[in-house]
Design an enzyme around this catalytic site. Structure first.
Site, PDB file in Angstrom:
ATOM      1  N   HIS A 178      14.202 -44.484 -47.758  1.00 57.24           N
ATOM      2  CA  HIS A 178      13.651 -43.435 -48.628  1.00 57.24           C
ATOM      3  C   HIS A 178      14.357 -43.344 -49.973  1.00 57.24           C
ATOM      4  CE1 HIS A 178      16.781 -40.252 -47.905  1.00 57.24           C
ATOM      5  NE2 HIS A 178      16.904 -40.833 -46.736  1.00 57.24           N
ATOM      6  N   ASP A 212      18.572 -46.248 -42.615  1.00 59.58           N
ATOM      7  CA  ASP A 212      19.151 -45.050 -43.219  1.00 59.58           C
ATOM      8  C   ASP A 212      20.628 -44.971 -42.826  1.00 59.58           C
ATOM      9  OD1 ASP A 212      19.332 -42.649 -44.608  1.00 59.58           O
ATOM     10  OD2 ASP A 212      17.456 -41.863 -43.797  1.00 59.58           O
ATOM     11  N   HIS A 262      25.774 -36.513 -47.994  1.00 61.04           N
ATOM     12  CA  HIS A 262      25.203 -35.327 -48.654  1.00 61.04           C
ATOM     13  C   HIS A 262      26.230 -34.602 -49.514  1.00 61.04           C
ATOM     14  CE1 HIS A 262      21.198 -34.917 -46.259  1.00 61.04           C
ATOM     15  NE2 HIS A 262      21.445 -36.143 -46.651  1.00 61.04           N
ATOM     16  N   ASP A 273      22.693 -42.312 -49.755  1.00 60.96           N
ATOM     17  CA  ASP A 273      21.655 -41.932 -48.793  1.00 60.96           C
ATOM     18  C   ASP A 273      20.408 -41.623 -49.610  1.00 60.96           C
ATOM     19  OD1 ASP A 273      20.005 -40.744 -46.933  1.00 60.96           O
ATOM     20  OD2 ASP A 273      21.189 -38.918 -46.751  1.00 60.96           O
ATOM     21  N   GLU A 327      11.806 -37.937 -47.244  1.00 61.25           N
ATOM     22  CA  GLU A 327      12.595 -37.935 -46.001  1.00 61.25           C
ATOM     23  C   GLU A 327      13.511 -36.733 -45.897  1.00 61.25           C
ATOM     24  OE1 GLU A 327      15.769 -38.651 -43.122  1.00 61.25           O
ATOM     25  OE2 GLU A 327      15.993 -38.289 -45.258  1.00 61.25           O
ATOM     26  N   GLU A 328      14.148 -36.381 -47.006  1.00 65.30           N
ATOM     27  CA  GLU A 328      15.151 -35.304 -46.944  1.00 65.30           C
ATOM     28  C   GLU A 328      14.531 -33.964 -46.567  1.00 65.30           C
ATOM     29  OE1 GLU A 328      18.191 -35.768 -46.796  1.00 65.30           O
ATOM     30  OE2 GLU A 328      18.674 -37.595 -47.901  1.00 65.30           O
TER      31      GLU A 328
HETATM   32 ZN    ZN Z   1      18.710 -40.435 -45.580  1.00 66.26          ZN
END
Ligand code: ZN
Length: 351
Positions: A71, A243, A323, A188, A222-223
């Site tokens: 993603h 991922d 994150h 990510d 995706e998030e």
């Molecule tokens: Zn991810």
């Protein structure tokens, strides 16, 4: 191990990707960029109404398909409120903690396409004024954006074109060290996105014959939980989310190997397909870690939840401080690239 991995090209592409702002919901520019890369490689693709791109390379067996997804959408924020001081309150996009972006530079993307610069700060940042600067809660109430414009009133901020609902993107601060680390926000899942693109490039350049028709699904939601859960061709039997691997206390994942996920918050991944990935890694000397991610879901589990009858699995590079201001090592990218190649070239196990 595979010869596919081109370190310099991969890192250059990754840097380009992280530097295009793409919080979930604001991914037009990055998807346009992805489309231009696919065009250059002369790969056919379709685009979903949600904006995802599905590139397809035909294999020997056209009746049973594979799908790999990564993603391009990232964490970010939206302007929630323009404060009386002219500063902004934020609403989060994706799951993170405010302390992970405290002090970060950002852009506010206005409706007219203008970008306004700012910094994400606690309201009580100045230690010379606020006694509780260190202990005040990092919360939606206390976090604000200080704009790099001469504004002291809400009206002056509005005059810049800023409104509630504008997207806010965080600076990635990409850096590669001599010791092989890549530090950046949004690894990510732009690290995996870069690896998927490199895999497609290598299939095309080396004219590799895939055993099965394989789809490369570049998702952009995706998030927020629904990236790759639609537009899945009916022939797809195996669905792989590429991922990040989650690193921390009690985790086996690290920044130097490819992380294969046995189970996350959504439940176990498909056992046989996961074993197939582990076997491939063992056979080809690919360094891997098998792990469980405690607070995690992927586009593969989202597809299962949406009702698709596929075998699903998840693997990817180990990402430290996910994150937040993330980091991985070139070794992890190398081993992930090797497993990607080994997988798409392997025979499909179907019982
Ligand atoms: Zn991810």
């Amino acid at each position: 191990m595979s010869s596919v991995f081109k370190e310099k090209e991969t890192i250059q592409l990754l840097q380009k990707l992280v530097e295009i702002p793409s919080p979930s919901g604001y991914t037009k520019e990055i998807m346009k960029f992805m489309a231009s890369i696919l065009d250059d490689m002369q790969v056919t693709y379709t685009q979903s109404n949600k904006g995802a791109l599905i590139a397809t390379i035909e294999g020997k067996d056209t009746s049973k398909h594979r799908l790999l997804t990564a993603h391009t959408d990232t964490l970010g924020a939206m302007v929630k409120e323009i404060k009386g001081s002219g500063r902004l309150k934020l609403s989060m996009i994706g799951g993170f903690n405010w302390n992970a972006v405290e002090g970060e530079y950002c852009h506010i993307h206005t409706a007219s396409g203008k970008k306004v610069r700012g910094t994400i700060l606690m309201h009580q940042t100045t230690v010379h004024v606020y006694k509780n600067a260190g202990s005040a809660e990092r919360s939606v109430e206390n976090i604000e954006v200080r704009l790099d414009e001469k504004v002291t009133k809400a009206d002056e901020t509005r005059a810049l074109g800023i409104e509630v609902g504008d997207f806010v993107s965080f600076d990635p601060r990409f850096e590669q060290t001599d010791s092989g680390f890549i530090k950046s926000r949004h690894l990510d899942d732009k690290a995996s996105t870069a690896l998927l693109l490199q895999l497609i490039a290598s299939i095309k350049e080396n004219d590799l014959k895939l055993p099965n028709t394989t789809h490369f699904y570049i998702s952009n939601n995706e998030e927020i939980g629904y990236g790759g859960n639609s537009n899945i061709p009916a022939e797809v039997v195996e669905y792989i989310a590429v991922d990040m691997g989650a690193i921390g206390d009690g985790q086996t994942s690290d920044e130097y190997t490819v992380s294969i996920c046995a189970k996350d918050s959504s439940g176990p991944y498909h056992y046989d397909l996961t074993r197939h990935l582990v076997d491939l890694a063992k056979q080809q000397g690919i360094e891997y870690k098998l792990d469980i991610y405690p607070y995690y879901g992927s586009d593969a589990s989202a597809a299962i939840r949406a009702g698709f009858d596929v075998k699903h699995a998840l693997f990817g590079p180990g990402i430290e401080a996910s994150h937040a201001y993330e980091r991985t090592h070139i070794d992890s990218l190398k081993h992930t690239a090797a497993l990607l190649e080994a997988y798409v070239l392997s025979p499909m196990e179907t019982e």
